[in-house]
Design a protein around this motif. Structure first.
Motif, PDB file in Angstrom:
ATOM      1  N   THR A  24       0.837  -1.199   0.000  1.00 34.00           N
ATOM      2  CA  THR A  24       0.000   0.000   0.000  1.00 34.00           C
ATOM      3  C   THR A  24       0.873   1.251   0.000  1.00 34.00           C
ATOM      4  O   THR A  24       1.766   1.395   0.818  1.00 34.00           O
ATOM      5  N   VAL A  42      -3.398   5.487  -1.543  1.00 35.71           N
ATOM      6  CA  VAL A  42      -3.715   5.753  -2.945  1.00 35.71           C
ATOM      7  C   VAL A  42      -3.707   4.497  -3.810  1.00 35.71           C
ATOM      8  O   VAL A  42      -4.240   4.524  -4.923  1.00 35.71           O
ATOM      9  N   THR A  43      -3.122   3.422  -3.329  1.00 37.37           N
ATOM     10  CA  THR A  43      -3.182   2.176  -4.089  1.00 37.37           C
ATOM     11  C   THR A  43      -4.467   1.414  -3.793  1.00 37.37           C
ATOM     12  O   THR A  43      -4.767   0.432  -4.469  1.00 37.37           O
ATOM     13  N   THR A  46      -8.281   4.415  -5.600  1.00 38.73           N
ATOM     14  CA  THR A  46      -7.626   4.813  -6.844  1.00 38.73           C
ATOM     15  C   THR A  46      -8.448   5.761  -7.711  1.00 38.73           C
ATOM     16  O   THR A  46      -7.911   6.368  -8.626  1.00 38.73           O
ATOM     17  N   GLU A  47      -9.749   5.881  -7.435  1.00 36.06           N
ATOM     18  CA  GLU A  47     -10.612   6.699  -8.289  1.00 36.06           C
ATOM     19  C   GLU A  47     -11.085   7.957  -7.563  1.00 36.06           C
ATOM     20  O   GLU A  47     -11.674   7.878  -6.492  1.00 36.06           O
ATOM     21  N   ASP A  48     -10.848   9.090  -8.177  1.00 38.62           N
ATOM     22  CA  ASP A  48     -11.308  10.367  -7.651  1.00 38.62           C
ATOM     23  C   ASP A  48     -12.769  10.531  -8.044  1.00 38.62           C
ATOM     24  O   ASP A  48     -13.112  10.524  -9.223  1.00 38.62           O
ATOM     25  N   PHE A  60     -13.275   9.473  -2.765  1.00 37.86           N
ATOM     26  CA  PHE A  60     -12.497   8.490  -3.511  1.00 37.86           C
ATOM     27  C   PHE A  60     -13.177   7.125  -3.442  1.00 37.86           C
ATOM     28  O   PHE A  60     -13.823   6.803  -2.453  1.00 37.86           O
ATOM     29  N   THR A  62     -12.579   2.733  -4.371  1.00 41.03           N
ATOM     30  CA  THR A  62     -11.704   1.664  -4.813  1.00 41.03           C
ATOM     31  C   THR A  62     -12.036   1.397  -6.280  1.00 41.03           C
ATOM     32  O   THR A  62     -13.105   1.784  -6.761  1.00 41.03           O
ATOM     33  N   LYS A  63     -11.148   0.733  -6.972  1.00 44.66           N
ATOM     34  CA  LYS A  63     -11.360   0.476  -8.403  1.00 44.66           C
ATOM     35  C   LYS A  63     -12.684  -0.243  -8.663  1.00 44.66           C
ATOM     36  O   LYS A  63     -13.386   0.053  -9.618  1.00 44.66           O
TER      37      LYS A  63
END
Length: 157
Positions: A24, A42-43, A46-48, A60, A62-63
């Motif tokens: 991480t 940030v890992t 990942t999405e703003d 934010f 998660t993917k």
């Protein structure tokens, strides 16, 4: 593929990124308008997702959108104590964890199969907050991530 490799592959696919703490990457996020700052993985997030409703900051995901994190400064023009501010927000019944001090409050519970955690620190005319939501079935995997985010929340001003 061997049964062992298949199992390892399946487990790594199903576990959230939070479990992979050694990989991480963390960065400090600062809300320039208020000086609120917090460490963000940030890992993992990942999405703003843009600005939050009802305050200044950022949201934010998660993917896979299974979890979200909001960092925001909410106006507190009356400089309410954390206890008063929380009461005015009309928190839902059945809160499972609640800690209120003169400096901050932290509350958490489960709703619709998701754990939600909110922490707000008192600052001049603001409450600087982090709000985290993730699958309740993954509570243990998220513990260290939520703890680091929560404890890193600070007021720069």
């Amino acid at each position: 593929m061997s049964p062992h490799r298949l199992l390892v592959s399946l487990v790594l696919t199903l576990l959230p990124a939070a479990v992979l703490a050694d990989t991480t990457e963390w960065r400090k996020y600062i809300i320039p308008e208020t000086g609120a700052k917090v460490d963000i993985p940030v890992t993992i997030f990942t999405e703003d997702a843009g600005p939050p409703d009802g305050g200044t900051g950022r949201r934010f995901f998660t993917k896979d959108h299974r979890a979200d994190l909001t960092v925001q400064s909410v106006p507190n023009p009356e400089n309410d104590s954390p206890a008063t501010f929380l009461a005015k927000r009309l928190p839902p019944a059945g809160i499972q964890y609640k800690r209120v001090t003169p400096r901050f409050f932290a509350v958490s519970s489960i709703r619709n199969g998701r754990t939600w955690y909110n922490r707000c620190n008192r600052a001049n005319e603001y409450m600087n907050c982090v709000l985290i939501n993730y699958p309740a079935a993954e509570d243990r995997q998220w513990d260290a991530v939520v703890t680091r985010i929560s404890l890193s929340l600070a007021n720069a001003r």
